[in-house]
Design a protein around this motif. Structure first.
Motif, PDB file in Angstrom:
ATOM      1  N   VAL A  18     -25.197   4.063 -32.536  1.00  0.00           N
ATOM      2  CA  VAL A  18     -25.246   5.498 -32.296  1.00  0.00           C
ATOM      3  C   VAL A  18     -23.908   5.933 -31.701  1.00  0.00           C
ATOM      4  O   VAL A  18     -23.172   5.114 -31.165  1.00  0.00           O
ATOM      5  N   ALA A  19     -23.612   7.221 -31.805  1.00  0.00           N
ATOM      6  CA  ALA A  19     -22.344   7.726 -31.287  1.00  0.00           C
ATOM      7  C   ALA A  19     -22.479   9.175 -30.881  1.00  0.00           C
ATOM      8  O   ALA A  19     -23.323   9.903 -31.390  1.00  0.00           O
ATOM      9  N   TRP A  20     -21.642   9.589 -29.968  1.00  0.00           N
ATOM     10  CA  TRP A  20     -21.534  10.988 -29.577  1.00  0.00           C
ATOM     11  C   TRP A  20     -20.402  11.562 -30.416  1.00  0.00           C
ATOM     12  O   TRP A  20     -19.239  11.226 -30.217  1.00  0.00           O
ATOM     13  N   LEU A  21     -20.737  12.422 -31.377  1.00  0.00           N
ATOM     14  CA  LEU A  21     -19.750  12.968 -32.304  1.00  0.00           C
ATOM     15  C   LEU A  21     -19.716  14.493 -32.224  1.00  0.00           C
ATOM     16  O   LEU A  21     -20.731  15.115 -31.923  1.00  0.00           O
ATOM     17  N   PRO A  22     -18.577  15.097 -32.530  1.00  0.00           N
ATOM     18  CA  PRO A  22     -18.494  16.558 -32.541  1.00  0.00           C
ATOM     19  C   PRO A  22     -19.324  17.125 -33.693  1.00  0.00           C
ATOM     20  O   PRO A  22     -19.037  16.873 -34.864  1.00  0.00           O
ATOM     21  N   THR A  23     -20.343  17.893 -33.367  1.00  0.00           N
ATOM     22  CA  THR A  23     -21.272  18.425 -34.364  1.00  0.00           C
ATOM     23  C   THR A  23     -20.559  19.227 -35.443  1.00  0.00           C
ATOM     24  O   THR A  23     -20.867  19.105 -36.625  1.00  0.00           O
ATOM     25  N   ARG A  24     -19.610  20.034 -35.052  1.00  0.00           N
ATOM     26  CA  ARG A  24     -18.911  20.891 -36.027  1.00  0.00           C
ATOM     27  C   ARG A  24     -18.225  20.073 -37.121  1.00  0.00           C
ATOM     28  O   ARG A  24     -18.164  20.493 -38.267  1.00  0.00           O
ATOM     29  N   LEU A  25     -17.690  18.920 -36.766  1.00  0.00           N
ATOM     30  CA  LEU A  25     -16.988  18.111 -37.751  1.00  0.00           C
ATOM     31  C   LEU A  25     -17.923  17.383 -38.708  1.00  0.00           C
ATOM     32  O   LEU A  25     -17.530  17.024 -39.819  1.00  0.00           O
ATOM     33  N   PHE A  26     -19.163  17.144 -38.298  1.00  0.00           N
ATOM     34  CA  PHE A  26     -20.064  16.313 -39.089  1.00  0.00           C
ATOM     35  C   PHE A  26     -21.338  17.035 -39.507  1.00  0.00           C
ATOM     36  O   PHE A  26     -22.326  16.394 -39.838  1.00  0.00           O
ATOM     37  N   GLN A  27     -21.300  18.364 -39.533  1.00  0.00           N
ATOM     38  CA  GLN A  27     -22.474  19.146 -39.913  1.00  0.00           C
ATOM     39  C   GLN A  27     -22.940  18.822 -41.326  1.00  0.00           C
ATOM     40  O   GLN A  27     -24.130  18.715 -41.587  1.00  0.00           O
ATOM     41  N   ARG A  28     -22.016  18.627 -42.250  1.00  0.00           N
ATOM     42  CA  ARG A  28     -22.388  18.280 -43.638  1.00  0.00           C
ATOM     43  C   ARG A  28     -23.114  16.940 -43.693  1.00  0.00           C
ATOM     44  O   ARG A  28     -24.073  16.781 -44.446  1.00  0.00           O
ATOM     45  N   ASP A  29     -22.641  15.969 -42.924  1.00  0.00           N
ATOM     46  CA  ASP A  29     -23.284  14.656 -42.900  1.00  0.00           C
ATOM     47  C   ASP A  29     -24.689  14.743 -42.316  1.00  0.00           C
ATOM     48  O   ASP A  29     -25.596  14.056 -42.775  1.00  0.00           O
ATOM     49  N   VAL A  30     -24.878  15.606 -41.328  1.00  0.00           N
ATOM     50  CA  VAL A  30     -26.210  15.810 -40.749  1.00  0.00           C
ATOM     51  C   VAL A  30     -27.107  16.477 -41.788  1.00  0.00           C
ATOM     52  O   VAL A  30     -28.242  16.042 -42.016  1.00  0.00           O
ATOM     53  N   ALA A  32     -26.864  16.352 -44.964  1.00  0.00           N
ATOM     54  CA  ALA A  32     -27.114  15.420 -46.067  1.00  0.00           C
ATOM     55  C   ALA A  32     -28.021  14.266 -45.648  1.00  0.00           C
ATOM     56  O   ALA A  32     -28.419  13.471 -46.492  1.00  0.00           O
ATOM     57  N   GLY A  33     -28.323  14.184 -44.350  1.00  0.00           N
ATOM     58  CA  GLY A  33     -29.188  13.109 -43.875  1.00  0.00           C
ATOM     59  C   GLY A  33     -28.468  11.803 -43.617  1.00  0.00           C
ATOM     60  O   GLY A  33     -29.102  10.784 -43.347  1.00  0.00           O
ATOM     61  N   LEU A  34     -27.127  11.818 -43.680  1.00  0.00           N
ATOM     62  CA  LEU A  34     -26.355  10.607 -43.402  1.00  0.00           C
ATOM     63  C   LEU A  34     -26.315  10.306 -41.913  1.00  0.00           C
ATOM     64  O   LEU A  34     -26.257   9.145 -41.503  1.00  0.00           O
ATOM     65  N   LEU A  35     -26.292  11.364 -41.110  1.00  0.00           N
ATOM     66  CA  LEU A  35     -26.326  11.239 -39.656  1.00  0.00           C
ATOM     67  C   LEU A  35     -27.528  12.022 -39.146  1.00  0.00           C
ATOM     68  O   LEU A  35     -27.847  13.084 -39.676  1.00  0.00           O
ATOM     69  N   VAL A  36     -28.167  11.501 -38.123  1.00  0.00           N
ATOM     70  CA  VAL A  36     -29.368  12.130 -37.575  1.00  0.00           C
ATOM     71  C   VAL A  36     -29.186  12.308 -36.072  1.00  0.00           C
ATOM     72  O   VAL A  36     -28.958  11.326 -35.363  1.00  0.00           O
ATOM     73  N   PRO A  37     -29.269  13.542 -35.575  1.00  0.00           N
ATOM     74  CA  PRO A  37     -29.183  13.742 -34.120  1.00  0.00           C
ATOM     75  C   PRO A  37     -30.337  13.019 -33.418  1.00  0.00           C
ATOM     76  O   PRO A  37     -31.475  13.089 -33.865  1.00  0.00           O
ATOM     77  N   VAL A  38     -30.017  12.310 -32.348  1.00  0.00           N
ATOM     78  CA  VAL A  38     -31.061  11.584 -31.614  1.00  0.00           C
ATOM     79  C   VAL A  38     -31.477  12.307 -30.338  1.00  0.00           C
ATOM     80  O   VAL A  38     -32.483  11.966 -29.735  1.00  0.00           O
ATOM     81  N   VAL A  39     -30.695  13.295 -29.930  1.00  0.00           N
ATOM     82  CA  VAL A  39     -31.040  14.138 -28.781  1.00  0.00           C
ATOM     83  C   VAL A  39     -30.742  15.583 -29.154  1.00  0.00           C
ATOM     84  O   VAL A  39     -29.879  15.859 -29.983  1.00  0.00           O
ATOM     85  N   ASP A  40     -31.455  16.495 -28.552  1.00  0.00           N
ATOM     86  CA  ASP A  40     -31.227  17.910 -28.793  1.00  0.00           C
ATOM     87  C   ASP A  40     -30.279  18.443 -27.726  1.00  0.00           C
ATOM     88  O   ASP A  40     -30.663  19.230 -26.872  1.00  0.00           O
ATOM     89  N   LEU A  41     -29.045  17.969 -27.776  1.00  0.00           N
ATOM     90  CA  LEU A  41     -28.048  18.329 -26.775  1.00  0.00           C
ATOM     91  C   LEU A  41     -26.684  18.366 -27.440  1.00  0.00           C
ATOM     92  O   LEU A  41     -26.320  17.466 -28.184  1.00  0.00           O
ATOM     93  N   GLU A  42     -25.963  19.429 -27.189  1.00  0.00           N
ATOM     94  CA  GLU A  42     -24.609  19.545 -27.714  1.00  0.00           C
ATOM     95  C   GLU A  42     -23.695  20.010 -26.602  1.00  0.00           C
ATOM     96  O   GLU A  42     -24.018  20.944 -25.871  1.00  0.00           O
TER      97      GLU A  42
END
Length: 63
Positions: A18-30, A32-42
């Motif tokens: 798991v990793a803490w990543l900048p949401t704005r940079l990886f919104q497409r991956d989220v 597309a289901g490639l990345l899944v947020p594990v916490v509801d925190l940004e």
């Protein structure tokens, strides 16, 4: 250790952790289901920091 957010995201997408990543940079991956947020925190700090391992010698910067 990764030298770029994209490499870190690729490793996570491959199931390597798991990793803490900048949401704005990886919104497409989220989306597309490639990345899944594990916490509801940004956290939006709007800047980057530079770090180095204490075990490595400092390298001279540009002059």
């Amino acid at each position: 250790m990764f030298d770029a957010s994209q490499r870190l995201a690729d490793a996570v997408a491959q199931g390597l952790g798991v990793a803490w990543l900048p949401t704005r940079l990886f919104q497409r991956d989220v989306q597309a289901g490639l990345l899944v947020p594990v916490v509801d925190l940004e956290v939006d700090v709007g800047r980057y920091g530079l770090t180095r391992l204490r075990s490595r010698r400092p390298m001279p910067g540009p002059s």
